[in-house]
Design an enzyme around this catalytic site. Structure first.
Site, mmCIF file in Angstrom:
data_model
loop_
_atom_site.group_PDB
_atom_site.id
_atom_site.type_symbol
_atom_site.label_atom_id
_atom_site.label_comp_id
_atom_site.label_asym_id
_atom_site.label_seq_id
_atom_site.Cartn_x
_atom_site.Cartn_y
_atom_site.Cartn_z
ATOM 1 N N ASP A 141 47.802 64.709 -32.291
ATOM 2 C CA ASP A 141 46.877 63.575 -32.246
ATOM 3 C C ASP A 141 47.344 62.546 -31.218
ATOM 4 O O ASP A 141 47.384 61.351 -31.483
ATOM 5 C CB ASP A 141 46.742 62.932 -33.634
ATOM 6 C CG ASP A 141 45.651 61.862 -33.678
ATOM 7 O OD1 ASP A 141 44.708 61.954 -32.880
ATOM 8 O OD2 ASP A 141 45.749 60.931 -34.503
ATOM 9 N N HIS A 184 50.734 57.476 -41.822
ATOM 10 C CA HIS A 184 50.786 58.899 -42.109
ATOM 11 C C HIS A 184 51.875 59.569 -41.288
ATOM 12 O O HIS A 184 52.386 59.005 -40.315
ATOM 13 C CB HIS A 184 49.435 59.559 -41.795
ATOM 14 C CG HIS A 184 48.870 59.153 -40.464
ATOM 15 N ND1 HIS A 184 47.873 58.208 -40.335
ATOM 16 C CD2 HIS A 184 49.184 59.530 -39.206
ATOM 17 C CE1 HIS A 184 47.595 58.038 -39.058
ATOM 18 N NE2 HIS A 184 48.376 58.830 -38.343
ATOM 19 N N GLN A 252 47.676 65.472 -40.730
ATOM 20 C CA GLN A 252 48.311 64.156 -40.904
ATOM 21 C C GLN A 252 48.198 63.739 -42.369
ATOM 22 O O GLN A 252 47.104 63.436 -42.847
ATOM 23 C CB GLN A 252 47.637 63.112 -39.992
ATOM 24 C CG GLN A 252 47.945 63.322 -38.515
ATOM 25 C CD GLN A 252 47.031 62.513 -37.607
ATOM 26 O OE1 GLN A 252 45.821 62.704 -37.607
ATOM 27 N NE2 GLN A 252 47.606 61.609 -36.832
ATOM 28 N N ARG A 282 53.895 48.119 -32.329
ATOM 29 C CA ARG A 282 52.474 48.280 -32.644
ATOM 30 C C ARG A 282 52.363 49.086 -33.933
ATOM 31 O O ARG A 282 52.702 50.263 -33.983
ATOM 32 C CB ARG A 282 51.760 49.002 -31.504
ATOM 33 C CG ARG A 282 50.280 49.297 -31.731
ATOM 34 C CD ARG A 282 49.762 50.140 -30.572
ATOM 35 N NE ARG A 282 48.369 50.511 -30.729
ATOM 36 C CZ ARG A 282 47.927 51.568 -31.415
ATOM 37 N NH1 ARG A 282 48.786 52.341 -32.068
ATOM 38 N NH2 ARG A 282 46.641 51.850 -31.466
ATOM 39 N N ASP A 284 50.518 51.090 -36.373
ATOM 40 C CA ASP A 284 49.306 51.895 -36.255
ATOM 41 C C ASP A 284 48.590 52.043 -37.591
ATOM 42 O O ASP A 284 49.206 52.273 -38.629
ATOM 43 C CB ASP A 284 49.673 53.278 -35.714
ATOM 44 C CG ASP A 284 48.457 54.151 -35.490
ATOM 45 O OD1 ASP A 284 47.635 53.787 -34.630
ATOM 46 O OD2 ASP A 284 48.315 55.165 -36.186
ATOM 47 N N GLU A 326 47.268 47.159 -35.413
ATOM 48 C CA GLU A 326 46.237 48.048 -34.892
ATOM 49 C C GLU A 326 45.223 48.239 -36.016
ATOM 50 O O GLU A 326 45.322 49.157 -36.821
ATOM 51 C CB GLU A 326 46.849 49.381 -34.449
ATOM 52 C CG GLU A 326 45.916 50.248 -33.610
ATOM 53 C CD GLU A 326 45.018 51.150 -34.446
ATOM 54 O OE1 GLU A 326 43.857 51.357 -34.046
ATOM 55 O OE2 GLU A 326 45.467 51.649 -35.500
ATOM 56 N N HIS A 395 43.359 53.797 -25.015
ATOM 57 C CA HIS A 395 43.411 55.247 -25.204
ATOM 58 C C HIS A 395 42.354 55.719 -26.189
ATOM 59 O O HIS A 395 42.054 56.916 -26.267
ATOM 60 C CB HIS A 395 44.793 55.649 -25.729
ATOM 61 C CG HIS A 395 45.000 55.284 -27.172
ATOM 62 N ND1 HIS A 395 45.180 53.975 -27.578
ATOM 63 C CD2 HIS A 395 45.024 56.038 -28.303
ATOM 64 C CE1 HIS A 395 45.314 53.954 -28.894
ATOM 65 N NE2 HIS A 395 45.234 55.177 -29.360
ATOM 66 N N ASP A 396 41.777 54.789 -26.946
ATOM 67 C CA ASP A 396 40.856 55.146 -28.016
ATOM 68 C C ASP A 396 39.407 55.014 -27.549
ATOM 69 O O ASP A 396 39.121 54.547 -26.446
ATOM 70 C CB ASP A 396 41.100 54.255 -29.235
ATOM 71 C CG ASP A 396 41.243 55.071 -30.509
ATOM 72 O OD1 ASP A 396 40.648 56.156 -30.575
ATOM 73 O OD2 ASP A 396 41.944 54.621 -31.429
ATOM 74 N N ARG A 520 38.066 62.073 -26.304
ATOM 75 C CA ARG A 520 38.845 60.897 -25.898
ATOM 76 C C ARG A 520 39.869 61.254 -24.823
ATOM 77 O O ARG A 520 40.328 60.383 -24.075
ATOM 78 C CB ARG A 520 39.551 60.275 -27.108
ATOM 79 C CG ARG A 520 38.603 59.613 -28.105
ATOM 80 C CD ARG A 520 39.338 59.109 -29.334
ATOM 81 N NE ARG A 520 40.003 60.193 -30.042
ATOM 82 C CZ ARG A 520 40.796 60.021 -31.098
ATOM 83 N NH1 ARG A 520 41.014 58.801 -31.556
ATOM 84 N NH2 ARG A 520 41.363 61.051 -31.685
#
Length: 650
Positions: A141, A184, A252, A282, A284, A326, A395-396, A520
């Site tokens: 991922d 996760h 995950q 960061r 997540d 995030e 990146h998303d 993506r």
């Protein structure tokens, strides 16, 4: 206030720990621990006070803090002291960030070392290196399915390479941002493997169920994050013979923070990376940290308590380190991740301004700033000692997360307007030159998010393919307009690698079986350093974009009004195509800066009399800070060129 119960317990814990550990110079640690312990105890008790092993876990927590303080290098302890004295250091206008994939930007960590000069040339001094921890190939991922939090993936290099890179960044006064994936792990993490083998201790690290009875109850209220590629929120593990909660992808496994051992393990990992030189971490997927039956399992109160606890603990061991939340959620929810306080950020000092990003793209598509103006007014006021991360691309994907009420106020119908935006940015609307991709499309609702590089969404790919000089010029203007808005709005601007040279979508992901179903990857390219060299050649697209962004960054750093001290005033003007706000310098009392953005394809007038009544343009001459051009304001209006912006000062 001195609180007897918590401090009595702390004394007992410290006596026990002193008997076990070698003598150390722990004066600062004890001072910070004493100052923060009542808050730590209260939060820990709220979350876990009903457990019979509460005191044992609290002792383990304090021991973790002490051990990581002892491990903290002396130069980082010195930095902690400096940042404690200058506690608003991160609100300065001098910080400009860039997010990048290590292997996409420079192959590996060793290559990153030789590419820092590009960042310095541009003016970037805050670098977010996307996840570099060990992940399974093909089920990573993009680095967010971690197999080992304390090991660097061999594809990126070694800790020796990493330490050299960090040392070089420190010498260049560059800040390092790293990810900690707190929600996760990979299903190949040691904890998951031990759970799979039947170890009850580690099965309690996750949400594990023998049958579908409880998962089905969860599913009644839990939305799907990736309905196309990962429907449902639970996955059957054949070897374990049980169901695991898997909100993001089937590989995950979601961590169970109802178990205090999980929180302590993750805190240990946070401090591990803080001690390896990360300035900012960061965090997540923080909105998902607490799972509760009957809820969406997002934005729960306990998720905020966990972040507060992590922040208080970090204040004891590594107080110079900041957190980024995030949390790509609604404005009324995202503001909570700063923490509920009048001034100080009790959870995360920095949060992604996803709403501003989405609103900017809405203005690009509609050529109007109506929804942008309404949406910004409805974002709650942030804390004084907190700041936004402003970005145009990441990146998303791009989620259209503004509220239906704001869309209605702007004169649109919510469902049809979102469909228009999806069609526009995927090139399926007449007149659109955008070349984006629909991501995570929900076949039942028609909802989707948007993938694609900034340049491709702005129309540059279409323009270059068709050798259309006018369209190329317009696309470049849109790219620069978006950068001008994030660099001046208030907060830390975060550029995305490749955007400063107009990088287009990369279709090579379609040839990789592990990536082909996730579009993506179209905007997660390999940096083309041959194209990057064109930034030195006048007349090229790369030169036009790079030089303009470089100048914006340099000018921004010279303007104290662009520091983030809640010193922005949104101005309503009688022109739907314009986005206008002022920035002011509360400390030095220097002249205000008026930011004017025109999202239309035609030049637009800014009427001056209403602004003059508000104290602006009391002089006949004003200067555009970027071009240095002097503008005459004797007329009734000032003309802002198409798809362009001004930073104006008297």
């Amino acid at each position: 206030m001195y609180e007897q119960i918590s401090h009595s317990l702390l004394n007992d814990i410290l006596v026990e720990l002193r008997q076990k550990s070698k003598p150390q110079n722990l004066q600062l640690f004890y001072t910070r621990l004493g100052a923060n312990f009542y808050a730590i105890y209260s939060l820990f008790h709220t979350l876990y006070g009903n457990r019979p092993d509460f005191k044992e876990h609290l002792r383990n927590l304090v021991e973790t803090l002490m051990r990581q303080y002892v491990n903290r290098p002396s130069h980082l302890r010195k930095m902690d002291l400096e940042r404690e004295k200058d506690h608003n250091w991160f609100l300065s206008q001098k910080w400009v960030g860039m997010a990048l994939y290590c292997d996409g930007y420079a192959d590996n960590l060793k290559g990153m070392l030789s590419r820092l000069n590009y960042l310095q040339e541009l003016g970037v001094n805050l670098v977010h290196i996307m996840p570099i921890c060990d992940c399974p190939q093909g089920k990573s991922d993009g680095g967010y399915a971690v197999r080992d939090y304390r090991k660097i993936d061999c594809r990126f290099g070694t800790f020796k390479d990493f330490d050299k890179l960090v040392a070089s960044m420190k010498k260049r006064d560059m800040l390092l941002v790293l990810d900690v994936v707190v929600n996760h792990t990979s299903d190949q993490h040691e904890w998951a493997e031990r759970a799979r083998e039947g170890d009850k201790t580690y099965q309690d690290y996750y949400f594990i169920f023998d049958d579908r009875s409880i998962p089905d109850i969860y599913e009644e209220s839990m939305p799907e994050v990736f309905p196309e590629t990962a429907p449902g929120n639970f996955t059957w593990d054949e070897k374990m013979g049980k169901w695991a909660m898997t909100v993001f992808n089937h590989y995950q496994w979601d961590l169970n923070y109802q178990n205090p051992a999980v929180l302590i393990e993750m805190l240990d990992i946070i401090l591990f990376w803080a001690n390896h030189g990360a300035d900012i971490l960061r965090m997540d997927a923080v909105a998902f940290l607490w799972k509760k039956i009957g809820s969406s399992c997002q934005n729960e109160r306990e998720a905020h308590l966990i972040l507060q606890l992590m922040k208080d603990c970090c204040q004891v061991t590594a107080p110079g380190v900041l957190f980024i939340a995030e949390a790509i959620v609604s404005p009324t929810e995202i503001i909570k991740y700063f923490g509920e306080d009048a001034i100080n950020a009790k959870e995360c000092e920095i949060a992604y301004n996803a709403t501003y990003m989405a609103l900017l793209w809405d203005a690009v598509a509609t050529k109007k700033a109506i929804l942008l103006n309404i949406g910004i007014q409805n974002i709650p006021q942030k804390l004084e000692r907190a700041t936004w991360l402003n970005y145009a691309r990441s990146h998303d994907d791009i989620g259209l997360g503004f509220s239906d009420a704001d869309i209605v106020s702007a004169g649109y119908e919510p469902l049809s307007h979102r469909r228009f935006l999806i069609d526009y940015f995927t090139g399926n609307f007449e007149g659109s030159l955008a070349a984006g991709l629909a991501f995570g499309r929900n076949l039942e609702t028609g909802d989707a998010r948007i993938s694609g590089s900034l340049a491709s969404l702005a129309g540059l790919k279409h323009a270059l393919v068709n050798n259309d000089a006018n369209a190329t010029s317009t696309a470049i203007k849109i790219i620069l307009l978006l950068h001008g808005m994030i660099l001046s709005f208030g907060g830390i601007p975060m550029l995305y690698y490749g955007d400063a040279i107009g990088t287009l979508n990369d279709d090579s992901y379609l040839d990789d079986e592990s990536k082909s179903t996730d579009n993506r990857w179209a905007h997660r390219p390999k940096m083309d350093w041959n194209r990057a060299m064109l930034r030195t050649q006048p007349g090229t697209v790369e030169y036009s974009i790079f030089c303009a962004v470089k100048k914006m960054i340099a000018v921004r750093k010279e303007i104290p009004a662009f520091a983030d001290r809640n010193n922005r005033e949104l101005l309503n003007v009688d022109n739907p195509h314009l986005f206008v706000f002022s920035r002011f310098d509360q400390i030095n009392n220097s002249p205000r800066v008026l930011v004017v953005g025109n999202f239309d394809d035609e030049p637009q007038p800014l009427k001056l009399p209403p602004l003059q009544h508000m104290g602006f343009f009391q002089y006949e001459l004003i200067r555009d800070l970027l071009s240095g051009e002097t503008l005459h304001v004797a007329d009734e209006s000032l003309i802002c060129p198409a798809r362009s912006f001004y930073w104006l000062q008297a």
